[in-house]
Design a protein around this motif. Structure first.
Motif, mmCIF file in Angstrom:
data_model
loop_
_atom_site.group_PDB
_atom_site.id
_atom_site.type_symbol
_atom_site.label_atom_id
_atom_site.label_comp_id
_atom_site.label_asym_id
_atom_site.label_seq_id
_atom_site.Cartn_x
_atom_site.Cartn_y
_atom_site.Cartn_z
ATOM 1 N N ILE A 189 0.866 -1.184 0.000
ATOM 2 C CA ILE A 189 0.000 0.000 0.000
ATOM 3 C C ILE A 189 0.899 1.229 0.000
ATOM 4 N N GLN A 190 0.464 2.251 -0.694
ATOM 5 C CA GLN A 190 1.257 3.477 -0.698
ATOM 6 C C GLN A 190 0.364 4.695 -0.852
ATOM 7 N N ASN A 191 0.819 5.807 -0.242
ATOM 8 C CA ASN A 191 0.210 7.116 -0.483
ATOM 9 C C ASN A 191 1.337 8.090 -0.768
ATOM 10 N N SER A 192 1.039 9.372 -0.784
ATOM 11 C CA SER A 192 2.062 10.330 -1.226
ATOM 12 C C SER A 192 3.242 10.408 -0.263
ATOM 13 N N GLU A 193 3.072 9.943 0.994
ATOM 14 C CA GLU A 193 4.148 10.082 1.971
ATOM 15 C C GLU A 193 4.821 8.781 2.384
ATOM 16 N N SER A 194 4.150 7.635 2.208
ATOM 17 C CA SER A 194 4.774 6.392 2.680
ATOM 18 C C SER A 194 4.320 5.207 1.851
ATOM 19 N N ALA A 195 5.093 4.137 1.929
ATOM 20 C CA ALA A 195 4.781 2.886 1.229
ATOM 21 C C ALA A 195 5.133 1.735 2.166
ATOM 22 N N LYS A 196 4.246 0.718 2.230
ATOM 23 C CA LYS A 196 4.475 -0.444 3.095
ATOM 24 C C LYS A 196 4.146 -1.705 2.310
ATOM 25 N N ARG A 197 4.844 -2.805 2.666
ATOM 26 C CA ARG A 197 4.669 -4.071 1.946
ATOM 27 C C ARG A 197 4.379 -5.176 2.959
ATOM 28 N N SER A 198 3.525 -6.097 2.566
ATOM 29 C CA SER A 198 3.122 -7.179 3.477
ATOM 30 C C SER A 198 4.199 -8.260 3.538
ATOM 31 N N ASP A 199 4.053 -9.144 4.525
ATOM 32 C CA ASP A 199 4.834 -10.388 4.519
ATOM 33 C C ASP A 199 4.311 -11.273 3.386
ATOM 34 N N PRO A 200 5.165 -12.153 2.847
ATOM 35 C CA PRO A 200 4.706 -13.027 1.747
ATOM 36 C C PRO A 200 3.763 -14.129 2.253
ATOM 37 N N VAL A 201 2.855 -14.504 1.379
ATOM 38 C CA VAL A 201 1.891 -15.578 1.668
ATOM 39 C C VAL A 201 2.028 -16.628 0.565
ATOM 40 N N THR A 202 2.067 -17.885 0.941
ATOM 41 C CA THR A 202 2.094 -18.960 -0.075
ATOM 42 C C THR A 202 0.807 -19.779 0.023
ATOM 43 N N LEU A 203 0.433 -20.398 -1.091
ATOM 44 C CA LEU A 203 -0.763 -21.254 -1.130
ATOM 45 C C LEU A 203 -0.318 -22.717 -1.122
ATOM 46 N N ASN A 204 -1.039 -23.520 -0.369
ATOM 47 C CA ASN A 204 -0.792 -24.966 -0.358
ATOM 48 C C ASN A 204 -1.806 -25.604 -1.309
ATOM 49 N N VAL A 205 -1.410 -25.722 -2.595
ATOM 50 C CA VAL A 205 -2.347 -26.223 -3.611
ATOM 51 C C VAL A 205 -2.392 -27.750 -3.538
ATOM 52 N N THR A 206 -3.591 -28.263 -3.286
ATOM 53 C CA THR A 206 -3.780 -29.718 -3.227
ATOM 54 C C THR A 206 -4.001 -30.241 -4.642
ATOM 55 N N TYR A 207 -3.237 -31.271 -5.017
ATOM 56 C CA TYR A 207 -3.404 -31.791 -6.365
ATOM 57 C C TYR A 207 -3.108 -33.289 -6.366
ATOM 58 N N GLY A 208 -3.517 -33.922 -7.505
ATOM 59 C CA GLY A 208 -3.235 -35.336 -7.711
ATOM 60 C C GLY A 208 -4.284 -36.234 -7.059
ATOM 61 N N PRO A 209 -4.099 -37.488 -7.169
ATOM 62 C CA PRO A 209 -2.905 -38.041 -7.829
ATOM 63 C C PRO A 209 -2.992 -37.932 -9.353
ATOM 64 N N ASP A 210 -1.819 -37.734 -9.982
ATOM 65 C CA ASP A 210 -1.769 -37.818 -11.443
ATOM 66 C C ASP A 210 -1.827 -39.305 -11.832
ATOM 67 N N THR A 211 -1.953 -39.548 -13.127
ATOM 68 C CA THR A 211 -1.914 -40.925 -13.615
ATOM 69 C C THR A 211 -0.589 -41.548 -13.198
ATOM 70 N N PRO A 212 -0.635 -42.659 -12.523
ATOM 71 C CA PRO A 212 0.629 -43.235 -12.038
ATOM 72 C C PRO A 212 1.511 -43.744 -13.177
ATOM 73 N N ILE A 213 2.806 -43.681 -12.936
ATOM 74 C CA ILE A 213 3.793 -44.173 -13.901
ATOM 75 C C ILE A 213 4.446 -45.394 -13.276
ATOM 76 N N ILE A 214 4.454 -46.499 -14.021
ATOM 77 C CA ILE A 214 5.098 -47.722 -13.528
ATOM 78 C C ILE A 214 6.484 -47.796 -14.130
ATOM 79 N N SER A 215 7.483 -48.025 -13.291
ATOM 80 C CA SER A 215 8.828 -48.167 -13.834
ATOM 81 C C SER A 215 9.467 -49.424 -13.219
ATOM 82 N N PRO A 216 10.334 -50.094 -13.932
ATOM 83 C CA PRO A 216 10.599 -49.758 -15.330
ATOM 84 C C PRO A 216 9.437 -50.179 -16.219
ATOM 85 N N PRO A 217 9.279 -49.505 -17.368
ATOM 86 C CA PRO A 217 8.213 -49.906 -18.279
ATOM 87 C C PRO A 217 8.522 -51.302 -18.855
ATOM 88 N N ASP A 218 7.547 -51.878 -19.484
ATOM 89 C CA ASP A 218 7.754 -53.214 -20.064
ATOM 90 C C ASP A 218 8.983 -53.218 -20.948
#
Length: 284
Positions: free
Chosen positions: A255-284
């Motif tokens: 946030i800023q105005n004509s006299e000062s500017a301030k910045r927040s602490d960083p925020v991260t998102l915990n994105v839930t994902y998966g499962p993706d299609t499983p990969i079997i190794s080694p392949p045939d």
């Protein structure tokens, strides 16, 4: 012929006003068969349009006297048996007030600070000072002190200098701006554990502040144009549509105005994902 008494200088005006009054200096007493001489700063009388002698040399008239005139005048009497010189005389030249100066000038002040203004005007005799705020008389002092100011102390501050001898007044005005320092912002989220490709996330820069600009950074870069990013509410709200696993951030808002500017602490998102299609190794 008698020996002369010690002469002295009389003046018709010992407090002349600068560049205005003429002063007639007369060598006393009047004595017959006496020669009168004048000395200016220990030198014999210079030729000057500002100096004029009477026909008998007894009166010296001084015109257009500047304020910084420290000249001292002496007169001398001579007859065949004696030479006598007077004590020196200087003139107290009245002047001013000049336009006053206010210091410090036009500085923005943070709410809660002390306001301390000083006024000075060249003047003889010394000027008398008065302060007015938004046209209302405050006090008769050279310095104006207001502790713990608020936004309501913003306005027009005028110093008036008065010379009691010349009767003149001069004023100077300065504008004082008092601002409220911005708080450090923080980010609130409607969902800090979103599911990939399903949830939208709304990040809000808090708090609400008037006359303020809101900015956002993602991964330490200013916000890039993307159909999946939407700003709203005067840029205070950042919406991520259809979150992906790469949208973890960090996110920061400023946030800023004509006299000062301030910045927040960083925020991260915990994105839930998966499962993706499983990969079997080694392949045939």
């Amino acid at each position: 012929t008698a020996e002369l008494p010690k002469p002295y200088i009389s003046s018709n005006n010992s407090n002349p006003v600068e560049d205005k009054d003429a002063v007639a200096l007369t060598c006393e007493p009047a004595t017959q068969d006496t020669t009168y001489l004048w000395w200016v700063n220990n030198q014999s009388l210079p030729v000057s349009p500002r100096l004029e002698l009477s026909s008998d040399n007894r009166t010296l008239t001084v015109f257009n006297i500047p304020r910084n005139d420290t000249t001292f005048y002496e007169c001398e009497t001579q007859n065949p048996v004696s030479v006598r010189r007077s004590d020196p005389v200087t003139l107290n030249v009245l002047y001013g007030p000049d336009a006053p100066t206010i210091s410090p000038l036009n500085t923005p002040y943070r709410a809660g600070e002390n306001l301390n203004l000083s006024c000075h005007a060249a003047s003889n005799p010394t000027a008398q000072y008065s302060w007015f705020v938004n046209g209302t008389f405050q006090q008769s002092t050279q310095e104006l002190f207001i502790p713990n100011i608020t936004v309501n102390n913003s306005g027009s501050y005028m110093c008036q200098a008065h010379n009691s001898a010349t009767g003149l007044n001069r004023t100077t005005v300065t504008a004082i701006t008092v601002y409220v320092e911005l708080p450090k912002p923080y980010i609130s989220s409607n969902n800090s554990n979103p599911i990939e490709d399903k949830d939208a996330v709304t990040l809000t820069c808090e708090p609400v502040a008037e006359n303020t600009t809101y900015l956002w950074w993602v991964n330490n870069q200013s916000l890039s144009v993307s159909p999946r990013l939407q700003l709203s509410n005067g840029n205070r709200i950042l919406t991520l549509l259809s979150v992906t696993r790469n949208d973890t951030g960090p996110y920061e808002c400023g946030i800023q105005n004509s006299e000062s500017a301030k910045r927040s602490d960083p925020v991260t998102l915990n994105v839930t994902y998966g499962p993706d299609t499983p990969i079997i190794s080694p392949p045939d």
